[in-house]
Design an enzyme around this catalytic site. Structure first.
Site, PDB file in Angstrom:
ATOM      1  N   MET A  99      11.673   1.068  -6.986  1.00 32.51           N
ATOM      2  CA  MET A  99      12.962   1.274  -7.629  1.00 32.51           C
ATOM      3  C   MET A  99      12.911   1.308  -9.136  1.00 32.51           C
ATOM      4  SD  MET A  99      15.211  -1.249  -5.214  1.00 32.51           S
ATOM      5  CE  MET A  99      16.437  -1.421  -6.488  1.00 32.51           C
ATOM      6  N   GLY A 100      11.791   1.117  -9.749  1.00 29.17           N
ATOM      7  CA  GLY A 100      11.780   1.158 -11.199  1.00 29.17           C
ATOM      8  C   GLY A 100      10.587   0.466 -11.810  1.00 29.17           C
ATOM      9  N   LYS A 129      13.094  -6.403 -13.594  1.00 32.11           N
ATOM     10  CA  LYS A 129      12.989  -5.107 -12.932  1.00 32.11           C
ATOM     11  C   LYS A 129      14.065  -4.182 -13.464  1.00 32.11           C
ATOM     12  CE  LYS A 129      11.735  -3.261  -8.509  1.00 32.11           C
ATOM     13  NZ  LYS A 129      11.528  -3.558  -7.080  1.00 32.11           N
ATOM     14  N   ASP A 131       8.702  -3.932   4.037  1.00 34.01           N
ATOM     15  CA  ASP A 131       7.562  -3.443   3.261  1.00 34.01           C
ATOM     16  C   ASP A 131       6.547  -4.562   3.032  1.00 34.01           C
ATOM     17  OD1 ASP A 131       6.047  -1.515   1.990  1.00 34.01           O
ATOM     18  OD2 ASP A 131       7.052  -1.720   0.059  1.00 34.01           O
TER      19      ASP A 131
END
Length: 568
Positions: free
Chosen positions: A29-30, A47, A145
Site C-alpha cells: 500500500m505504500g 506507512k 499474507d
C-alpha cells in the site's frame, strides 16, 4: 520504487510530530519510513500511501481506505506478537499509519543469509505467529499474507507478525476492485489462488508454507516464477512435502492441506510446539543471528539537547544531554556501540561486487574483523572514531575535499578464454585497490569486470567489458539485466542521456540508478554505457553512498569517466 523525491523528502515532519528519516521499504500500500516521534522521543515506523501519478480520484480514495483498513485491523489487536499501532496521522488529507518500529530482521532475510532454522528456532516462530493469528482471528481479522517477509525477529528475540495491509475484517465490505492483491503466490492457500471465499483457514495454509520455508530454507513454490504458473501449481499440483523429517515437518504437512477445514488448528500448532520451545525468558536467536541477517535501520538524528553545565568538568569538554529514560526496545544482549552518526550493518545478501570489495578491505585490515565490514557497509571510514580528550580544545575536522591528483591506471579486461582487445586506461584517485572478476550475467555474454575500491570502502569504480555484445544485443538488454538483480521496490533508474560513443548499431548512454539493500544500504550508481569496436559494450560505473551522490558525481565520476580510453 524508491524515488529521488523520496530521498529528498526524508526530512519531512508529518502532523507536526513524526519526522521521516529514511525509507525502510515498500509494502502493498505504500512506502514505509523509519521516523522519529519528536513528542515522545522514540523511533517509529510510518506507512505512507503511494498514489501513482494520474490515478483517478475514486481509485485514490480506495487506496486511502485500504490504509485505514490496515489501521483498523491492527488497532483492534493488542498482542505481543503483533506489531503495535501507535497513531493515525493526517497530512494534506492523506492518512499515515504510525506503528511500532521493530529493529532487527525479517524471517525472509534470516533464511536467505543463514539457511534453515533449527528445531527450537522454528518452534519459536511457529508459536509466535500462531499466537498472533489466534488473536487476529478472535478479533474477526484474516491476515491473508502470512509469509517470511512479514515475520519480524527483533534484536531482543521478540517475534512479531506485520503487514496487515490486505487483512480482511469480516465486519466490513471486501474491496475487490482491480489492484487489490491477495498475497504472495508462493504462500497463499489454494482456495485463495482459485478465487474462492477467503476464510481464517487460509492463514493456516500460509502459516504452514512459512514454516516449510523455515525448516527447508526455501519457499514451497518458486517465489520468482511466473505468477500464473505458480497459482496453477498451488491449485492443481501436489502439495510439496518437507524433506526434513523432524517434528516440525508433521505440523507443516498438517497445515498445508488443500481442504481448508482439514487443516490443523492454531491451538493444536501451539500445543505441538510446547515441548520444542526454548526455556522461558530465553531466545533461540542471538544478536549476531539477527544483525548478520539484515542491516539495522540507522538511528534518526536526535534533537540537539540543551547544553548541560557540569562544574567538575572543564568547559571545553563535551556536555551530556539529560537522561531520556530507558530505550523503547532494549535488547536482551548488549549492543555494539554506535558512532554519533548512524551506521548500517552489512548483511550477507549484499550485491556480489560489494562482497568482493569488502573482501579486499578486510584482507588489508583484517584486525578490524566484523567492525571493518560494518564501517564499509555504512559508507564510513574503516578507522575507529578517535575519542575526545578532556582538557584539550576540540579541533573541528576540515570540510571533506575532493581527492588529490588522479593517476592513470592501465587495466586489462580480457576474458579467461583469452578474448583480446581488453586493454584500457583510466584516471583513478590515489590509493584505490583493484581486483578483477569474470561474470556471467543473465541473458548476456560473459563479461570481465575490473574493480577499483577507495581505501575507506565508500566508493567503487568498475570497468566492465562485454566482448561480442553486438550485433545481436542492445544496451537496453544490459540495463534490464542489471535491474533484474534487484527487488522491484529496491531499484529506481533515471532516464538515460545519449553519449557521443557510438558504433554501427547504436549510440552510447549515460545512466544513473539508485538501489536500496534491505531498506538500509542506499547507493547511487553513475554509468557510461559505451558501444566500441562494433562488437564490444564497455560500461564505466561509479557507485557511491546516496547521501554523497552530488559530490560523488561532480568530484569523481565527471573527472574519471571522460578519461577512459582503450589501449592496444
Amino acid at each position: 520504487m524508491v524515488s529521488e523525491a523520496e530521498v529528498e523528502q526524508a526530512t519531512r515532519v508529518i502532523a507536526g510530530r513524526y519526522r521521516l528519516v529514511s525509507v525502510i521499504g515498500h509494502g502493498s500500500m505504500g512506502t514505509v519510513w523509519r521516523a522519529y516521534d519528536e513528542f515522545l522521543h522514540r523511533p517509529v515506523a510510518v506507512k505512507e500511501i503511494r498514489l501513482p501519478p494520474g490515478m483517478p480520484q475514486g481509485q485514490a480514495d480506495e487506496v486511502r481506505e485500504r490504509t485505514l483498513r490496515e489501521a483498523r485491523a491492527i488497532g483492534v489487536l493488542s498482542h505481543p506478537n503483533v506489531v503495535t499501532l501507535h497513531d493515525i496521522a493526517h497530512e494534506n488529507g492523506d492518512p499515515y499509519v504510525v506503528m511500532e518500529l521493530v529493529p532487527g530482521s525479517s524471517l525472509a532475510h534470516l533464511l536467505r543469509s543463514q539457511g534453515p532454522l533449527d528445531t527450537t528456532q522454528a518452534a519459536a516462530v511457529a508459536d509466535a505467529v500462531a499466537a498472533a493469528l489466534q488473536a487476529a482471528h478472535q478479533a474477526g481479522i484474516t491476515h491473508r499474507d502470512v509469509k517470511p517477509a512479514n515475520v519480524l525477529i527483533a534484536t531482543d528475540g521478540r517475534i512479531k507478525l506485520a503487514d496487515f495491509g490486505i487483512a480482511h475484517n469480516i465486519s466490513e465490505n471486501t474491496l475487490t476492485k482491480t489492484g487489490i492483491t491477495l498475497g504472495s503466490p508462493a504462500y497463499i492457500a489454494p482456495e485463495v489462488a482459485s478465487g474462492s471465499e477467503v476464510t481464517n483457514n487460509a492463514d493456516l495454509w500460509s502459516l504452514g508454507a512459512t514454516l516449510f520455508a523455515t525448516i527447508e530454507g526455501h519457499a514451497p513454490y518458486d517465489p520468482e516464477g511466473d505468477v500464473i504458473a505458480t497459482l496453477l501449481e498451488v491449485v492443481n499440483g501436489d502439495v510439496p512435502k518437507p524433506s526434513n523429517t523432524g517434528p516440525m515437518a508433521k505440523v507443516v504437512s498438517s497445515l498445508m492441506i488443500k481442504e481448508p477445514t482439514d487443516r490443523m488448528t492454531l491451538a493444536e500448532v501451539r500445543r505441538r510446539m510446547y515441548g520444542l520451545l526454548p526455556e522461558p525468558g530465553t531466545s533461540p536467536f542471538t544478536l549476531e543471528d539477527i544483525t548478520e541477517a539484515e542491516s539495522f535501520i540507522p538511528a534518526p538524528k536526535q534533537p540537539e539537547p540543551e547544553p548541560v553545565v557540569e562544574p567538575e568538568v572543564d568547559s571545553t569538554g563535551p556536555s551530556l544531554a539529560d537522561d531520556p529514560g530507558p530505550l523503547p526496545f532494549a535488547p536482551s544482549q548488549p549492543m555494539l556501540e554506535l558512532d554519533a552518526e548512524p551506521t548500517a550493518r552489512i548483511r550477507r545478501g549484499v550485491p556480489r561486487s560489494l562482497i568482493y570489495a569488502a573482501a579486499v578491505l578486510l584482507f588489508l585490515a583484517a584486525a578490524g574483523g566484523g567492525f571493518a565490514a560494518t564501517r564499509y557497509a555504512g559508507g564510513k571510514s574503516l578507522l575507529p572514531t578517535q575519542p575526545t580528550v578532556i582538557q584539550q580544545p576540540v579541533v573541528q575536522p576540515p570540510e571533506a575535499t575532493p581527492p588529490g591528483e588522479f593517476a592513470v591506471r592501465n587495466g586489462d579486461a580480457a576474458t579467461l578464454k583469452g578474448t583480446k582487445g581488453g586493454g584500457f586506461s583510466i584516471k583513478v584517485p590515489p590509493g584505490w585497490d583493484t581486483f578483477v572478476e569474470e561474470r556471467q550475467p543473465k541473458n548476456l555474454p560473459v563479461s570481465t569486470r575490473v574493480h577499483y575500491v577507495s581505501p575507506d570502502g565508500k566508493y567503487e569504480l568498475t570497468i566492465e567489458r562485454f566482448p561480442d555484445f553486438y550485433p545481436s544485443r542492445k544496451i537496453n538488454q544490459f540495463k534490464d539485466s542489471v535491474q533484474s538483480t534487484w527487488p522491484r521496490d529496491a531499484f529506481v533508474a533515471s532516464d538515460p542521456l545519449i553519449l557521443q560513443y557510438t558504433n554501427s548499431f547504436e549510440s552510447g548512454q549515460y545512466w544513473k540508478y539508485n538501489t536500496v539493500d534491505a531498506g538500509v544500504l542506499r547507493r547511487t550508481t553513475y554509468s557510461n554505457l559505451m558501444p566500441m569496436n562494433d562488437a564490444d559494450l564497455w560500461v564505466v560505473s561509479l557507485t557511491v553512498p546516496t547521501v554523497e551522490e552530488d559530490t560523488g558525481k561532480g568530484a569523481l565520476f565527471d573527472k574519471i569517466a571522460p578519461s577512459f580510453t582503450l589501449t592496444p
